[in-house]
Write an enzyme that holds these catalytic residues in place. Sequence first.
Site, PDB file in Angstrom:
ATOM      1  N   GLN A   1       0.830  -1.209   0.000  1.00 22.65           N
ATOM      2  CA  GLN A   1       0.000   0.000   0.000  1.00 22.65           C
ATOM      3  C   GLN A   1       0.866   1.260   0.000  1.00 22.65           C
ATOM      4  O   GLN A   1       1.571   1.505   0.981  1.00 22.65           O
ATOM      5  CB  GLN A   1      -0.881  -0.007   1.260  1.00 22.65           C
ATOM      6  CG  GLN A   1      -1.751   1.217   1.434  1.00 22.65           C
ATOM      7  CD  GLN A   1      -2.474   1.196   2.771  1.00 22.65           C
ATOM      8  OE1 GLN A   1      -1.926   0.711   3.761  1.00 22.65           O
ATOM      9  NE2 GLN A   1      -3.673   1.705   2.817  1.00 22.65           N
TER      10      GLN A   1
ATOM     11  N   TYR B   1       0.357   4.672   0.354  1.00 23.71           N
ATOM     12  CA  TYR B   1      -0.428   5.847   0.734  1.00 23.71           C
ATOM     13  C   TYR B   1       0.472   6.904   1.393  1.00 23.71           C
ATOM     14  O   TYR B   1       0.668   7.989   0.862  1.00 23.71           O
ATOM     15  CB  TYR B   1      -1.534   5.443   1.727  1.00 23.71           C
ATOM     16  CG  TYR B   1      -2.846   4.980   1.115  1.00 23.71           C
ATOM     17  CD1 TYR B   1      -2.908   4.351  -0.128  1.00 23.71           C
ATOM     18  CD2 TYR B   1      -4.047   5.147   1.798  1.00 23.71           C
ATOM     19  CE1 TYR B   1      -4.107   3.929  -0.660  1.00 23.71           C
ATOM     20  CE2 TYR B   1      -5.261   4.723   1.270  1.00 23.71           C
ATOM     21  CZ  TYR B   1      -5.288   4.120   0.040  1.00 23.71           C
ATOM     22  OH  TYR B   1      -6.487   3.696  -0.473  1.00 23.71           O
TER      23      TYR B   1
ATOM     24  N   SER C   1       4.517  -1.054   4.280  1.00 29.16           N
ATOM     25  CA  SER C   1       4.761  -2.379   4.863  1.00 29.16           C
ATOM     26  C   SER C   1       5.023  -3.399   3.762  1.00 29.16           C
ATOM     27  O   SER C   1       4.267  -3.487   2.799  1.00 29.16           O
ATOM     28  CB  SER C   1       3.553  -2.834   5.673  1.00 29.16           C
ATOM     29  OG  SER C   1       3.255  -1.910   6.688  1.00 29.16           O
TER      30      SER C   1
ATOM     31  N   GLU D   1      -9.829  -1.368   5.251  1.00 32.56           N
ATOM     32  CA  GLU D   1      -8.600  -1.554   6.042  1.00 32.56           C
ATOM     33  C   GLU D   1      -8.915  -1.381   7.531  1.00 32.56           C
ATOM     34  O   GLU D   1      -8.470  -2.166   8.369  1.00 32.56           O
ATOM     35  CB  GLU D   1      -7.541  -0.531   5.591  1.00 32.56           C
ATOM     36  CG  GLU D   1      -6.245  -0.661   6.369  1.00 32.56           C
ATOM     37  CD  GLU D   1      -5.166   0.333   5.934  1.00 32.56           C
ATOM     38  OE1 GLU D   1      -5.444   1.170   5.051  1.00 32.56           O
ATOM     39  OE2 GLU D   1      -4.053   0.266   6.480  1.00 32.56           O
TER      40      GLU D   1
ATOM     41  N   GLU E   1      -6.797   9.322  17.125  1.00 33.44           N
ATOM     42  CA  GLU E   1      -7.289  10.716  17.141  1.00 33.44           C
ATOM     43  C   GLU E   1      -8.079  11.000  15.845  1.00 33.44           C
ATOM     44  O   GLU E   1      -9.135  11.633  15.874  1.00 33.44           O
ATOM     45  CB  GLU E   1      -6.118  11.710  17.246  1.00 33.44           C
ATOM     46  CG  GLU E   1      -5.394  11.721  18.576  1.00 33.44           C
ATOM     47  CD  GLU E   1      -4.421  10.557  18.738  1.00 33.44           C
ATOM     48  OE1 GLU E   1      -4.125   9.867  17.737  1.00 33.44           O
ATOM     49  OE2 GLU E   1      -3.961  10.327  19.871  1.00 33.44           O
TER      50      GLU E   1
HETATM   51  C1  LIG Z   1       2.231  -0.876  11.701  1.00 30.14           C
HETATM   52  C2  LIG Z   1       2.036   0.191  10.646  1.00 30.14           C
HETATM   53  C3  LIG Z   1       1.934  -0.194   9.327  1.00 30.14           C
HETATM   54  C4  LIG Z   1       1.754   0.794   8.328  1.00 30.14           C
HETATM   55  N1  LIG Z   1       1.709   0.377   7.035  1.00 30.14           N
HETATM   56  C5  LIG Z   1       1.543   1.297   6.054  1.00 30.14           C
HETATM   57  C6  LIG Z   1       1.509   0.892   4.686  1.00 30.14           C
HETATM   58  O1  LIG Z   1       1.645  -0.282   4.357  1.00 30.14           O
HETATM   59  N2  LIG Z   1       1.350   1.845   3.749  1.00 30.14           N
HETATM   60  C7  LIG Z   1       1.195   3.159   4.055  1.00 30.14           C
HETATM   61  O2  LIG Z   1       0.987   3.951   3.148  1.00 30.14           O
HETATM   62  N3  LIG Z   1       1.252   3.589   5.346  1.00 30.14           N
HETATM   63  C8  LIG Z   1       1.426   2.682   6.354  1.00 30.14           C
HETATM   64  N4  LIG Z   1       1.499   3.096   7.676  1.00 30.14           N
HETATM   65  C9  LIG Z   1       1.503   4.533   7.980  1.00 30.14           C
HETATM   66  C10 LIG Z   1       0.250   5.008   8.677  1.00 30.14           C
HETATM   67  O3  LIG Z   1      -0.835   5.030   7.803  1.00 30.14           O
HETATM   68  C11 LIG Z   1       0.546   6.390   9.280  1.00 30.14           C
HETATM   69  O4  LIG Z   1       1.533   6.190  10.278  1.00 30.14           O
HETATM   70  C12 LIG Z   1      -0.657   7.033   9.904  1.00 30.14           C
HETATM   71  O5  LIG Z   1      -1.603   7.377   8.924  1.00 30.14           O
HETATM   72  C13 LIG Z   1      -0.292   8.293  10.710  1.00 30.14           C
HETATM   73  O6  LIG Z   1       0.463   9.171   9.954  1.00 30.14           O
HETATM   74  P1  LIG Z   1       1.867   9.742  10.475  1.00 30.14           P
HETATM   75  O7  LIG Z   1       2.677   8.566  10.966  1.00 30.14           O
HETATM   76  O8  LIG Z   1       2.430  10.571   9.395  1.00 30.14           O
HETATM   77  O9  LIG Z   1       1.531  10.614  11.763  1.00 30.14           O
HETATM   78  P2  LIG Z   1       1.030  12.131  11.769  1.00 30.14           P
HETATM   79  O10 LIG Z   1      -0.063  12.279  10.789  1.00 30.14           O
HETATM   80  O11 LIG Z   1       2.219  13.020  11.649  1.00 30.14           O
HETATM   81  O12 LIG Z   1       0.424  12.217  13.224  1.00 30.14           O
HETATM   82  C14 LIG Z   1       1.235  12.445  14.381  1.00 30.14           C
HETATM   83  C15 LIG Z   1       0.290  12.587  15.564  1.00 30.14           C
HETATM   84  O13 LIG Z   1      -0.555  13.732  15.390  1.00 30.14           O
HETATM   85  C16 LIG Z   1      -1.925  13.352  15.497  1.00 30.14           C
HETATM   86  N5  LIG Z   1      -2.766  14.088  14.567  1.00 30.14           N
HETATM   87  C17 LIG Z   1      -2.497  14.342  13.256  1.00 30.14           C
HETATM   88  N6  LIG Z   1      -3.525  15.028  12.701  1.00 30.14           N
HETATM   89  C18 LIG Z   1      -4.459  15.188  13.671  1.00 30.14           C
HETATM   90  C19 LIG Z   1      -5.746  15.788  13.706  1.00 30.14           C
HETATM   91  N7  LIG Z   1      -6.291  16.374  12.628  1.00 30.14           N
HETATM   92  N8  LIG Z   1      -6.438  15.766  14.884  1.00 30.14           N
HETATM   93  C20 LIG Z   1      -5.915  15.181  15.993  1.00 30.14           C
HETATM   94  N9  LIG Z   1      -4.680  14.595  16.011  1.00 30.14           N
HETATM   95  C21 LIG Z   1      -3.974  14.599  14.868  1.00 30.14           C
HETATM   96  C22 LIG Z   1      -1.964  11.894  15.144  1.00 30.14           C
HETATM   97  O14 LIG Z   1      -3.090  11.244  15.682  1.00 30.14           O
HETATM   98  C23 LIG Z   1      -0.653  11.386  15.748  1.00 30.14           C
HETATM   99  O15 LIG Z   1      -0.816  11.113  17.132  1.00 30.14           O
HETATM  100  C24 LIG Z   1       1.682   2.152   8.687  1.00 30.14           C
HETATM  101  C25 LIG Z   1       1.783   2.526  10.037  1.00 30.14           C
HETATM  102  C26 LIG Z   1       1.973   1.568  11.009  1.00 30.14           C
HETATM  103  C27 LIG Z   1       2.112   1.996  12.441  1.00 30.14           C
END
Ligand SMILES: Cc1cc2nc3c(=O)[nH]c(=O)nc-3n(C[C@H](O)[C@H](O)[C@H](O)COP(=O)(O)OP(=O)(O)OC[C@H]3O[C@@H](n4cnc5c(N)ncnc54)[C@H](O)[C@@H]3O)c2cc1C
Length: 387
Positions: free
Chosen positions: A132, A134, A167, A251, A371
């Site tokens: 994926q 994204y 992943s 998902e 969140e």
């Molecule tokens: C085990 C695992 C597998 C994954 N696998 C994939 C994959 O295969 N492909 C892929 O594309 N992605 C994958 N991801 C990524 C995942 O989708 C992102 O980590 C997730 O969407 C959060 O984005 P970020 O890490 O950039 O955190 P951020 O968006 O930077 O968020 C940081 C913090 O700020 C908070 N926050 C952000 N915006 C808001 C808001 N509007 N209101 C309140 N709080 C907010 C969040 O809740 C979080 O606590 C994976 C993640 C994990 C942990």
Amino acid sequence: MSDPLENFRSEIADWIAANLPDELRGVPTTEDTICWGGRNWVFTSDAQRLWLERCAERGLTCPRWPSEYGGGGLTRGEEKALREEMTKAGAPSPLQSFGIWMLGPALLKFGTPEQKAAHLPDITAGKIRWCQGYSEPGAGSDLASVQTRAEDMGDHWLINGQKIWTSYADKADKIFALVRTDRDAPKHLGISFMLIDMQTPGVTTRPIRLISGASPFCETFFDNVKVPKEGAIVGEQNRGWDVAKYLLTHEREMIGGGGGGLTSGDTLAQMMGTLDPGTLNDPVLRAEAMELEVDAMAFALTMERYKDMSEAGQGVGHASAMLKYYGTELNKRRQEVLMSAQGSNALDWEAGSAADWLRSKANSIEGGTSEVMLDIIAKRVLELPAK
Ligand SMILES: Cc1cc2nc3c(=O)[nH]c(=O)nc-3n(C[C@H](O)[C@H](O)[C@H](O)COP(=O)(O)OP(=O)(O)OC[C@H]3O[C@@H](n4cnc5c(N)ncnc54)[C@H](O)[C@@H]3O)c2cc1C
């Protein structure tokens, strides 16, 4: 027997008894024994290969998908009976994949007949492994900010950009990715949902090492990647956000239900029963464990109720945010109790609890953080006014 569902149940129970290899019976599935399939998949045993082939042949890797694409064409009731009979027989899941959980449902809804025929049978047979694409360094929760660019070059798209947290990208055959096809449009309206072969020149992956050691995460780079136009975009060009959101509901439903085996597998009491004798004598811990078990049972029933209410194969829609939020937060509570029940023994990495405890935290991040789920529940489920 005249009840068609009971006929099905007895038929499938016989089929499982005749086809499940003995050495797989009752063996708990671990990270090492999951079957992911794909071009480069190395089966852990002949039994694993046989089980996948037999289930795929019978349409049981994707029981509810249409049989023309290798699915089982089962009704919801039949699917439940199948699941129960599989559990009774101690059968492992024959195949797990992002194709089954995510891409397949999106293709069934948005794909052209040619795209369905080209990709769905390879997913059900476990021949192609998808990942994926994204998240990006600047687009996680704010996913519509993706910057990976796809330029229209006439007969092909030219892709440049970077994905992160992909992943198993290094093991996948193909990627479904969100790419920006119109840089001038408002951010949600310039994205397309694109299918790209990982073997295409210019696609590279780099594993991300975590503090806990190896991880499935990769960074994925697109450097002047040429993607032939035919069949590349799922849904409408520049309207990939609709496909992306739909896929996310599937998902989230999957992650919510799968969070540490909450709706299947061992109960907390069973897990605690394997700990030192006497652990469950502590009345506070017993009460906490009991409360969690009741919550887990109520959650499993709620999940079933939503699935019953949903249209065949369509998923549970925005309710997936509730299921993901509750399921993953519940799993975190469960892992906390298991850790505290073990005291300092829990820190023994090899024993497994610490890894499960840490993994439970990732459940509430992947597929959208808790969140963000709360935000969706407020807006889309409760329809609360914006702040
Ligand atoms: C085990 C695992 C597998 C994954 N696998 C994939 C994959 O295969 N492909 C892929 O594309 N992605 C994958 N991801 C990524 C995942 O989708 C992102 O980590 C997730 O969407 C959060 O984005 P970020 O890490 O950039 O955190 P951020 O968006 O930077 O968020 C940081 C913090 O700020 C908070 N926050 C952000 N915006 C808001 C808001 N509007 N209101 C309140 N709080 C907010 C969040 O809740 C979080 O606590 C994976 C993640 C994990 C942990």
